[in-house]
Design a protein around this motif. Structure first.
Motif, mmCIF file in Angstrom:
data_model
loop_
_atom_site.group_PDB
_atom_site.id
_atom_site.type_symbol
_atom_site.label_atom_id
_atom_site.label_comp_id
_atom_site.label_asym_id
_atom_site.label_seq_id
_atom_site.Cartn_x
_atom_site.Cartn_y
_atom_site.Cartn_z
ATOM 1 N N ILE A 75 -57.006 30.005 -35.204
ATOM 2 C CA ILE A 75 -57.593 28.803 -35.788
ATOM 3 C C ILE A 75 -59.033 29.106 -36.173
ATOM 4 N N ARG A 76 -59.434 28.647 -37.330
ATOM 5 C CA ARG A 76 -60.834 28.754 -37.747
ATOM 6 C C ARG A 76 -61.381 27.341 -37.899
ATOM 7 N N PHE A 77 -62.473 27.056 -37.204
ATOM 8 C CA PHE A 77 -63.101 25.743 -37.252
ATOM 9 C C PHE A 77 -64.290 25.792 -38.201
ATOM 10 N N ARG A 78 -64.440 24.759 -38.986
ATOM 11 C CA ARG A 78 -65.565 24.722 -39.925
ATOM 12 C C ARG A 78 -66.745 23.936 -39.394
ATOM 13 N N THR A 79 -66.516 23.006 -38.489
ATOM 14 C CA THR A 79 -67.599 22.119 -38.077
ATOM 15 C C THR A 79 -68.081 22.335 -36.648
ATOM 16 N N LEU A 80 -67.335 23.025 -35.813
ATOM 17 C CA LEU A 80 -67.739 23.182 -34.419
ATOM 18 C C LEU A 80 -68.857 24.205 -34.291
ATOM 19 N N LYS A 81 -69.819 23.912 -33.425
ATOM 20 C CA LYS A 81 -70.971 24.792 -33.292
ATOM 21 C C LYS A 81 -71.164 25.360 -31.892
ATOM 22 N N THR A 82 -70.415 24.921 -30.906
ATOM 23 C CA THR A 82 -70.625 25.417 -29.548
ATOM 24 C C THR A 82 -69.362 26.084 -29.018
ATOM 25 N N ASN A 83 -69.553 27.007 -28.088
ATOM 26 C CA ASN A 83 -68.416 27.670 -27.459
ATOM 27 C C ASN A 83 -67.565 26.685 -26.674
ATOM 28 N N ASN A 84 -68.206 25.744 -25.981
ATOM 29 C CA ASN A 84 -67.450 24.763 -25.199
ATOM 30 C C ASN A 84 -66.548 23.914 -26.091
ATOM 31 N N ALA A 85 -67.069 23.501 -27.238
ATOM 32 C CA ALA A 85 -66.255 22.692 -28.160
ATOM 33 C C ALA A 85 -65.050 23.487 -28.656
ATOM 34 N N THR A 86 -65.247 24.772 -28.953
ATOM 35 C CA THR A 86 -64.115 25.572 -29.419
ATOM 36 C C THR A 86 -63.098 25.791 -28.304
ATOM 37 N N GLU A 87 -63.568 25.931 -27.064
ATOM 38 C CA GLU A 87 -62.638 26.075 -25.935
ATOM 39 C C GLU A 87 -61.782 24.817 -25.780
ATOM 40 N N TYR A 88 -62.409 23.650 -25.849
ATOM 41 C CA TYR A 88 -61.655 22.393 -25.742
ATOM 42 C C TYR A 88 -60.646 22.263 -26.881
ATOM 43 N N GLU A 89 -61.073 22.567 -28.097
ATOM 44 C CA GLU A 89 -60.174 22.465 -29.241
ATOM 45 C C GLU A 89 -59.036 23.474 -29.146
ATOM 46 N N ALA A 90 -59.320 24.648 -28.611
ATOM 47 C CA ALA A 90 -58.267 25.652 -28.436
ATOM 48 C C ALA A 90 -57.228 25.163 -27.431
ATOM 49 N N ILE A 91 -57.687 24.589 -26.333
ATOM 50 C CA ILE A 91 -56.756 24.041 -25.336
ATOM 51 C C ILE A 91 -55.920 22.923 -25.945
ATOM 52 N N LEU A 92 -56.580 22.050 -26.677
ATOM 53 C CA LEU A 92 -55.859 20.947 -27.317
ATOM 54 C C LEU A 92 -54.832 21.459 -28.318
ATOM 55 N N ALA A 93 -55.212 22.466 -29.112
ATOM 56 C CA ALA A 93 -54.291 23.038 -30.097
ATOM 57 C C ALA A 93 -53.110 23.714 -29.414
ATOM 58 N N GLY A 94 -53.367 24.405 -28.314
ATOM 59 C CA GLY A 94 -52.287 25.064 -27.581
ATOM 60 C C GLY A 94 -51.323 24.077 -26.969
ATOM 61 N N MET A 95 -51.849 23.016 -26.385
ATOM 62 C CA MET A 95 -50.985 21.992 -25.791
ATOM 63 C C MET A 95 -50.182 21.261 -26.862
ATOM 64 N N THR A 96 -50.814 21.001 -27.998
ATOM 65 C CA THR A 96 -50.114 20.343 -29.106
ATOM 66 C C THR A 96 -48.999 21.235 -29.654
ATOM 67 N N ALA A 97 -49.303 22.513 -29.811
ATOM 68 C CA ALA A 97 -48.289 23.447 -30.323
ATOM 69 C C ALA A 97 -47.111 23.548 -29.364
ATOM 70 N N ALA A 98 -47.383 23.663 -28.066
ATOM 71 C CA ALA A 98 -46.308 23.743 -27.077
ATOM 72 C C ALA A 98 -45.480 22.462 -27.075
ATOM 73 N N ASN A 99 -46.141 21.334 -27.183
ATOM 74 C CA ASN A 99 -45.434 20.058 -27.230
ATOM 75 C C ASN A 99 -44.554 19.972 -28.475
ATOM 76 N N ASP A 100 -45.079 20.392 -29.619
ATOM 77 C CA ASP A 100 -44.305 20.372 -30.863
ATOM 78 C C ASP A 100 -43.093 21.300 -30.801
ATOM 79 N N LEU A 101 -43.207 22.362 -29.996
ATOM 80 C CA LEU A 101 -42.093 23.300 -29.849
ATOM 81 C C LEU A 101 -41.071 22.840 -28.809
ATOM 82 N N GLY A 102 -41.365 21.733 -28.116
ATOM 83 C CA GLY A 102 -40.405 21.164 -27.175
ATOM 84 C C GLY A 102 -40.709 21.383 -25.705
#
Length: 120
Positions: A75-102
């Protein structure tokens, strides 16, 4: 310092700072280089990592099903500027992807102690 500048000036050496590439390199490394262990029955594993610099931010996500199928996401983020924000978004993206896969039961693994401790 001046002595070295004089000595090296005859070689036409120029200093150019290296741009920060940590975000994309780290995301690619996580997506390609994660060694995955066996998973308990019915538990999906989500490996995440994110990084940010002044040149951009990115994240790598690896979702592993209980049967061993691996899904890699970068994933490439255009607006995030901090490492913590990218970590949270990565966790959210991973959980969303796993949920979408069942997935019903997800185990998230991250190197960000701040994000993990706050989510726990």
């Amino acid at each position: 310092m001046v002595k070295w500048a004089v000595e090296l000036s005859e070689y036409d050496i120029r200093y150019a700072p290296r741009p920060a590439i940590k975000a994309q390199i780290l995301a690619d490394f996580i997506a390609e280089g994660v060694t995955l262990e066996t998973t308990p029955e019915g538990v999906w594993e989500v490996y995440v990592d994110g990084a940010a610099s002044k040149h951009g931010a990115g994240a790598g996500v690896v979702v592993r099903t209980p049967s061993g199928v691996v899904h890699k996401i970068t994933i490439r983020f255009r607006t995030l500027k901090t490492n913590n924000a990218t970590e949270y978004e990565a966790i959210l993206a991973g959980m969303t992807a796993a949920n979408d896969l069942g997935a019903r039961t997800i185990r998230v693994l991250s190197d960000s102690s701040l994000a993990v401790n706050q989510l726990n």
